[in-house]
Motif scaffolding. Structure first.
Motif, mmCIF file in Angstrom:
data_model
loop_
_atom_site.group_PDB
_atom_site.id
_atom_site.type_symbol
_atom_site.label_atom_id
_atom_site.label_comp_id
_atom_site.label_asym_id
_atom_site.label_seq_id
_atom_site.Cartn_x
_atom_site.Cartn_y
_atom_site.Cartn_z
ATOM 1 N N VAL A 129 1.349 -1.266 -0.196
ATOM 2 C CA VAL A 129 0.375 -0.029 -0.052
ATOM 3 C C VAL A 129 0.836 1.227 0.066
ATOM 4 O O VAL A 129 2.080 1.470 1.160
ATOM 5 C CB VAL A 129 -0.870 -0.210 1.353
ATOM 6 N N LEU A 130 1.078 1.954 -0.861
ATOM 7 C CA LEU A 130 1.135 3.953 -0.562
ATOM 8 C C LEU A 130 0.407 3.906 -0.016
ATOM 9 O O LEU A 130 -0.108 4.688 0.100
ATOM 10 C CB LEU A 130 0.814 4.118 -2.392
ATOM 11 N N ARG A 201 -4.022 17.404 -12.143
ATOM 12 C CA ARG A 201 -3.124 17.645 -13.312
ATOM 13 C C ARG A 201 -2.288 15.660 -13.292
ATOM 14 O O ARG A 201 -1.855 15.534 -14.186
ATOM 15 C CB ARG A 201 -1.149 17.545 -12.480
ATOM 16 N N ALA A 202 -2.740 14.710 -12.173
ATOM 17 C CA ALA A 202 -2.758 13.401 -11.638
ATOM 18 C C ALA A 202 -3.251 12.631 -13.424
ATOM 19 O O ALA A 202 -2.691 11.952 -13.647
ATOM 20 C CB ALA A 202 -2.585 12.892 -10.842
ATOM 21 N N GLU A 203 -4.824 13.025 -13.237
ATOM 22 C CA GLU A 203 -5.566 12.408 -14.140
ATOM 23 C C GLU A 203 -4.540 12.277 -15.578
ATOM 24 O O GLU A 203 -4.294 11.405 -16.892
ATOM 25 C CB GLU A 203 -6.717 13.107 -14.493
ATOM 26 N N SER A 204 -4.398 13.734 -16.351
ATOM 27 C CA SER A 204 -3.981 14.274 -16.669
ATOM 28 C C SER A 204 -2.151 13.337 -17.693
ATOM 29 O O SER A 204 -2.658 12.443 -18.439
ATOM 30 C CB SER A 204 -3.619 15.695 -17.470
ATOM 31 N N ARG A 205 -1.745 13.382 -16.876
ATOM 32 C CA ARG A 205 -0.884 12.784 -17.026
ATOM 33 C C ARG A 205 -0.510 10.485 -16.763
ATOM 34 O O ARG A 205 -0.355 10.357 -17.618
ATOM 35 C CB ARG A 205 0.013 12.652 -15.290
ATOM 36 N N LEU A 206 -1.636 10.168 -15.860
ATOM 37 C CA LEU A 206 -1.785 9.097 -16.817
ATOM 38 C C LEU A 206 -2.770 8.854 -17.605
ATOM 39 O O LEU A 206 -2.233 7.818 -18.010
ATOM 40 C CB LEU A 206 -3.220 8.929 -15.311
ATOM 41 N N ALA A 207 -3.291 10.044 -18.176
ATOM 42 C CA ALA A 207 -4.193 9.486 -19.177
ATOM 43 C C ALA A 207 -3.213 9.431 -20.070
ATOM 44 O O ALA A 207 -3.098 8.908 -21.829
ATOM 45 C CB ALA A 207 -5.077 10.955 -19.817
ATOM 46 N N MET A 219 -2.803 -1.270 -12.654
ATOM 47 C CA MET A 219 -1.425 -0.157 -12.530
ATOM 48 C C MET A 219 -2.009 1.559 -12.257
ATOM 49 O O MET A 219 -1.411 2.171 -11.426
ATOM 50 C CB MET A 219 -0.289 0.254 -13.196
ATOM 51 N N GLU A 220 -3.044 1.686 -12.040
ATOM 52 C CA GLU A 220 -3.146 2.790 -12.020
ATOM 53 C C GLU A 220 -3.339 3.342 -10.816
ATOM 54 O O GLU A 220 -3.156 4.468 -10.856
ATOM 55 C CB GLU A 220 -4.748 3.160 -13.336
ATOM 56 N N GLY A 221 -4.603 2.685 -9.943
ATOM 57 C CA GLY A 221 -4.871 3.376 -8.386
ATOM 58 C C GLY A 221 -3.347 3.381 -8.141
ATOM 59 O O GLY A 221 -3.324 4.730 -6.917
ATOM 60 N N TRP A 222 -2.363 2.151 -8.105
ATOM 61 C CA TRP A 222 -1.177 3.301 -7.053
ATOM 62 C C TRP A 222 -0.472 4.192 -8.210
ATOM 63 O O TRP A 222 0.031 5.707 -7.314
ATOM 64 C CB TRP A 222 -0.340 2.128 -6.397
ATOM 65 N N ALA A 227 1.128 9.957 -7.793
ATOM 66 C CA ALA A 227 1.791 11.744 -8.816
ATOM 67 C C ALA A 227 0.584 13.033 -8.346
ATOM 68 O O ALA A 227 0.791 13.600 -8.443
ATOM 69 C CB ALA A 227 0.207 11.145 -10.535
ATOM 70 N N GLU A 228 -0.342 12.367 -7.289
ATOM 71 C CA GLU A 228 -0.683 13.404 -6.215
ATOM 72 C C GLU A 228 -0.008 14.148 -5.363
ATOM 73 O O GLU A 228 0.364 15.235 -4.829
ATOM 74 C CB GLU A 228 -2.266 12.760 -5.977
#
Length: 258
Positions: A129-130, A201-207, A219-222, A227-228
């Motif tokens: 867990v992060l 910003r996190a959502e933009s970088r993930l996309a 991998m998206e969750g952690w 990113a946040e």
């Protein structure tokens, strides 16, 4: 990434008797932006304090947090941290240390005078867990990075000015009360907006990383949490991820499309 930030040691509570433990307060951090020779730009603020205190209180590491000697835990503990808190203005992080006889001797004899905190901005516990910023420990040292900290003292009868739970009543005028309330509201609004911007910003970088084929759904969750919490570390992690090639059937079954 582990970060070492240095602070001055402050022994400040009365000397116990009858074999009771020696407990005192130490200043660990002060707010600001600093340029470190190893770690680059270091941001120390209320968000960092909140995360460090939360993970300390929740025992994110599953063990007691030790005060080492020169970041060498194999040499034994100089003390053990019992709690963390901030000063009334939220500008400084403080900790309460229960000293071992070894640690007390090193300080009282003038062998060590300063303190160095060690924390991980993106700590992952043993369950995977992060947890975010987590204090790993601290150490006695003689080469501090942060300056203008509270000076060290061996006067154990000196009262602790920042002990948690101490309250001083100050009479405020209506105007001062209104100003204080507005200041608190603006700080809360600023924190809310900063959190929303970090999520955006996190959502933009993930996309973007997903379009490049570097991020799978698992991998998206952690990665979103990382990113946040730490933009720079997120970018470094994503750059090291291989492009994922998905071998998926195209077309409908039995039509011979690939």
């Amino acid at each position: 990434m582990k970060r070492h930030v240095f602070a001055i040691l402050n022994l400040s509570e009365s000397m116990p008797s009858g074999g009771e433990p020696v407990v005192s307060s130490v200043q660990l951090l002060r707010a600001g932006t600093f340029q470190h020779g190893w770690y680059g730009r270091i941001q120390i603020n209320a968000d960092l304090y909140d995360a460090l205190i939360r993970n300390f209180d929740e025992r994110a590491r599953g063990i007691d947090v030790a005060l080492d000697v020169e970041h060498q835990p194999e040499h034994g503990a100089a003390g053990w941290f019992r709690r963390l808190w901030t000063d009334p203005d939220g500008e400084e992080l403080w900790g309460e240390v229960e000293w071992t006889s070894k640690g007390r001797e090193l300080v009282e004899e003038g062998i060590f005078k300063y303190l160095s905190i060690e924390y991980d901005l993106a700590y992952v516990d043993e369950s995977g867990v992060l947890r975010g910023p987590t204090m790993l420990g601290a150490a006695l040292t003689n080469r501090p990075f942060l300056k203008q900290m509270r000076e060290a003292t061996i006067n154990l009868s000196e009262p602790d000015a920042f002990a948690e739970g101490e309250e001083t009543e100050i009479a405020l005028t209506d105007r001062e009360s209104a100003f204080l309330s507005e200041t608190v509201r603006l700080r809360e609004e600023n924190a809310r907006l900063r959190a929303a911007l970090a999520r955006q910003r996190a959502e933009s970088r993930l996309a973007e990383a997903k379009r490049e084929g570097r991020v799978t759904p698992a991998m998206e969750g952690w990665l979103r949490e990382l990113a946040e919490l730490d933009d720079e570390r997120f970018e470094r992690v994503v750059r090291t991820l291989p492009v994922q090639v998905v071998f998926d059937e195209m077309g409908s079954a039995g039509e011979g499309e690939v």
